[in-house]
Design a protein around this motif. Structure first.
Motif, short mmCIF file in Angstrom:
data_model
loop_
_atom_site.label_atom_id
_atom_site.label_comp_id
_atom_site.label_asym_id
_atom_site.label_seq_id
_atom_site.Cartn_x
_atom_site.Cartn_y
_atom_site.Cartn_z
N ARG A 42 0.83 -1.21 0.00
CA ARG A 42 0.00 0.00 0.00
C ARG A 42 0.87 1.26 0.00
N GLU A 43 1.85 1.29 0.92
CA GLU A 43 2.61 2.53 1.13
C GLU A 43 3.65 2.77 0.05
N GLU A 44 4.27 1.70 -0.43
CA GLU A 44 5.37 1.91 -1.39
C GLU A 44 4.95 1.73 -2.85
N TYR A 45 3.88 0.97 -3.07
CA TYR A 45 3.52 0.66 -4.47
C TYR A 45 2.10 1.08 -4.84
N ASP A 46 1.36 1.56 -3.86
CA ASP A 46 -0.04 1.97 -4.10
C ASP A 46 -0.89 0.83 -4.65
N VAL A 47 -0.57 -0.37 -4.20
CA VAL A 47 -1.38 -1.55 -4.56
C VAL A 47 -2.09 -1.99 -3.27
N ILE A 48 -3.40 -2.07 -3.33
CA ILE A 48 -4.17 -2.38 -2.11
C ILE A 48 -4.66 -3.82 -2.19
N LEU A 49 -4.11 -4.66 -1.31
CA LEU A 49 -4.51 -6.07 -1.28
C LEU A 49 -5.41 -6.33 -0.08
N GLY A 50 -6.10 -7.46 -0.12
CA GLY A 50 -6.92 -7.86 1.02
C GLY A 50 -6.11 -8.70 1.98
N GLY A 51 -6.53 -8.68 3.25
CA GLY A 51 -5.88 -9.53 4.25
C GLY A 51 -6.73 -10.78 4.49
N GLY A 52 -6.34 -11.54 5.51
CA GLY A 52 -7.15 -12.69 5.91
C GLY A 52 -8.19 -12.23 6.92
N GLN A 53 -9.32 -12.91 6.96
CA GLN A 53 -10.37 -12.54 7.90
C GLN A 53 -10.47 -13.59 9.00
N GLN A 54 -10.85 -13.11 10.19
CA GLN A 54 -11.04 -13.97 11.37
C GLN A 54 -9.82 -14.87 11.60
N VAL A 55 -10.01 -16.20 11.62
CA VAL A 55 -8.85 -17.05 11.95
C VAL A 55 -7.76 -16.98 10.88
N LEU A 56 -8.08 -16.44 9.74
CA LEU A 56 -7.08 -16.37 8.66
C LEU A 56 -6.30 -15.05 8.70
N GLU A 57 -6.59 -14.20 9.69
CA GLU A 57 -5.90 -12.91 9.79
C GLU A 57 -4.39 -13.15 9.94
N GLY A 58 -3.63 -12.54 9.05
CA GLY A 58 -2.17 -12.69 9.09
C GLY A 58 -1.69 -13.98 8.45
N LYS A 59 -2.63 -14.91 8.18
CA LYS A 59 -2.22 -16.21 7.64
C LYS A 59 -2.28 -16.25 6.11
N ILE A 60 -3.16 -15.42 5.56
CA ILE A 60 -3.22 -15.35 4.09
C ILE A 60 -3.31 -13.88 3.68
N PHE A 61 -3.03 -13.62 2.40
CA PHE A 61 -3.44 -12.35 1.83
C PHE A 61 -4.23 -12.66 0.57
N ARG A 62 -5.03 -11.68 0.13
CA ARG A 62 -5.93 -11.96 -1.00
C ARG A 62 -5.80 -10.88 -2.08
N ILE A 63 -5.86 -11.36 -3.31
CA ILE A 63 -5.81 -10.47 -4.47
C ILE A 63 -7.18 -10.51 -5.14
N GLY A 64 -7.85 -9.38 -5.18
CA GLY A 64 -9.16 -9.33 -5.83
C GLY A 64 -9.00 -9.11 -7.33
N HIS A 65 -9.75 -9.84 -8.13
CA HIS A 65 -9.71 -9.63 -9.59
C HIS A 65 -11.10 -9.83 -10.16
N LEU A 66 -11.96 -8.91 -9.77
CA LEU A 66 -13.34 -9.00 -10.29
C LEU A 66 -13.80 -7.62 -10.73
N GLY A 67 -14.73 -7.66 -11.69
CA GLY A 67 -15.29 -6.40 -12.17
C GLY A 67 -14.42 -5.78 -13.24
N TRP A 68 -14.06 -4.52 -13.00
CA TRP A 68 -13.30 -3.75 -14.00
C TRP A 68 -11.81 -4.08 -13.83
N VAL A 69 -11.38 -5.15 -14.43
CA VAL A 69 -10.00 -5.62 -14.24
C VAL A 69 -9.50 -6.21 -15.55
N ASP A 70 -8.22 -5.95 -15.84
CA ASP A 70 -7.61 -6.63 -16.98
C ASP A 70 -6.17 -7.03 -16.64
#
Ligand code: PLP
Length: 363
Positions: free
Chosen positions: A312-340
């Motif tokens: 986020r801070e160095e590349y201006d790319v905003i990724l998702g984190g893990g939720q609940q028990v997955l917090e810190g354990k995974i990260f997520r890349i969204g690729h839906l909608g207006w994406v190429d």
């Protein structure tokens, strides 16, 4: 502009943003009725349905609540199929309104097993409805809804589906599969800001609605139908989001549903392939990996939270984190909608540099 790569809200095309700035109109006048009808008809094409479709001013969760309260009564038995955060949420909405939820949970990262659904229905013949998430955004897994639907419908049960992060991106033919209530949200594959839930209601769901006793006021399908017939919604709708939807639906129909589905498939394959090439390990079961969001293990020394901060801070790319028990354990890349492809190339160019800075030793 940031490269917003969370699984919703998703980036909006400039044409959609421009439409969102149109001057207000009378939400009970003919112009709005025209927009509402246009959006509803477009949605029917994308939902692949002849069922009624309603636009509810709320986020996706409101749409999920509407599915429950309009079809069920307190004390009804429902099967709550869950493979992650959103499957659990749907079950807990049903529980909150007094349904007796029989949970059918699967390991996070895996898909639901249709034969286990069949087993649960056999073991509990009193079940009235089955709750399923099509695409579990928290784990990046897409359930085999076609197989699950076959089991549910051949058992004569209602099928209530959370398609918030799949409809309009991943194939989901509502009528062919027999989905009774199908729910999505404007901020996902639709390329529109948050604010609208969109739900389809089958004839069987209408029958259930006649008997359903759960309390409801704002999300009442009967009221929605009465007003839809006049080209209105019962309550003041989020007019600007509807404006955005008119433009987005046009763009989607122009691209064509099969092409949209193929683009999501292609970009998801590219994302998974690039992740593996960097030495990363995918979280979701390969066979059921989602075409709208890719979940990646934060392992081999990688600090997932630090990675997202650096991205986020160095590349201006905003990724998702893990939720609940997955917090810190995974990260997520969204690729839906207006994406190429270019958006994903930019993610991986940044990841290549950011991963070692976040401790990753797997390359
Ligand atoms: N269901 C799924 C699969 C989702 O991905 C989301 C949002 O991320 C929701 C439900 C909840 O939608 P909302 O946050 O719009 O209420």
């Amino acid at each position: 502009m940031s490269n917003l790569r969370i699984p919703g809200p998703t980036p909006c095309p400039p044409e959609v943003l421009q439409a969102m700035s149109w001057q207000m109109i009378n939400h009970r006048g003919p112009q709005f009725a025209g927009y509402l009808n246009e959006v509803t008809e477009g949605l029917k094409t994308i939902f692949q349905t002849r069922n009624d479709i309603f636009l509810l001013s709320s986020s996706g969760t409101g749409g999920l609540e509407s599915a429950i309260v309009n079809t069920l009564s307190p004390g009804d038995k429902v099967l709550g199929v869950s493979i992650g955060v959103f499957g659990d949420r749907l079950a807990s909405i049903a529980k909150t309104y007094g349904a007796e939820v029989i949970p059918l949970k699967f390991e996070w990262g895996k898909a639901a097993d249709a034969s286990a659904v069949a087993g649960a229905l056999k073991a509990n013949p009193g079940i009235k409805a089955v709750l399923v998430t099509h695409n579990e955004t928290s784990t990046g897994v897409t359930n085999d809804l076609a197989s699950i639907a076959k089991v549910v419908k051949s058992a004569g049960k209602l099928l209530l589906v959370d398609a918030v992060s799949s409809m309009g991106s991943i194939n989901l033919p509502v009528d062919e599969w027999g989905v009774d209530v199908c729910v999505t949200g404007s901020q996902k594959g639709w390329m529109v800001p948050p604010g609208l839930a969109m739900v389809s209601v089958s004839p069987e769901a209408w029958k259930a609605c006649e008997e359903a006793k759960m309390p409801r006021f704002y999300f009442d399908f009967l009221k929605a139908k009465k007003y839809a017939e006049k080209g209105q919604t019962p309550w003041t709708p989020c007019v600007s989001v509807v404006f955005g939807m008119t433009v987005a639906i046009k763009m989607m129909l122009e691209e064509g549903l099969p092409n949209i589905i193929k683009r999501h498939e292609r970009i998801a394959n590219m994302t998974r392939h690039n992740a593996i090439k960097l030495g990363l390990e995918l979280f979701a079961d390969e066979k059921y990996a989602s075409n709208t969001v890719t979940s990646v293990h934060a392992n081999k020394g990688l600090d997932g939270k630090l990675l997202n901060k650096i991205m986020r801070e160095e590349y201006d790319v905003i990724l998702g984190g893990g939720q609940q028990v997955l917090e810190g354990k995974i990260f997520r890349i969204g690729h839906l909608g207006w994406v190429d492809e270019k958006d994903i190339d930019a993610v991986f160019a940044a990841l290549k540099e950011a991963l070692p800075k976040a401790g990753f030793k797997g390359a």
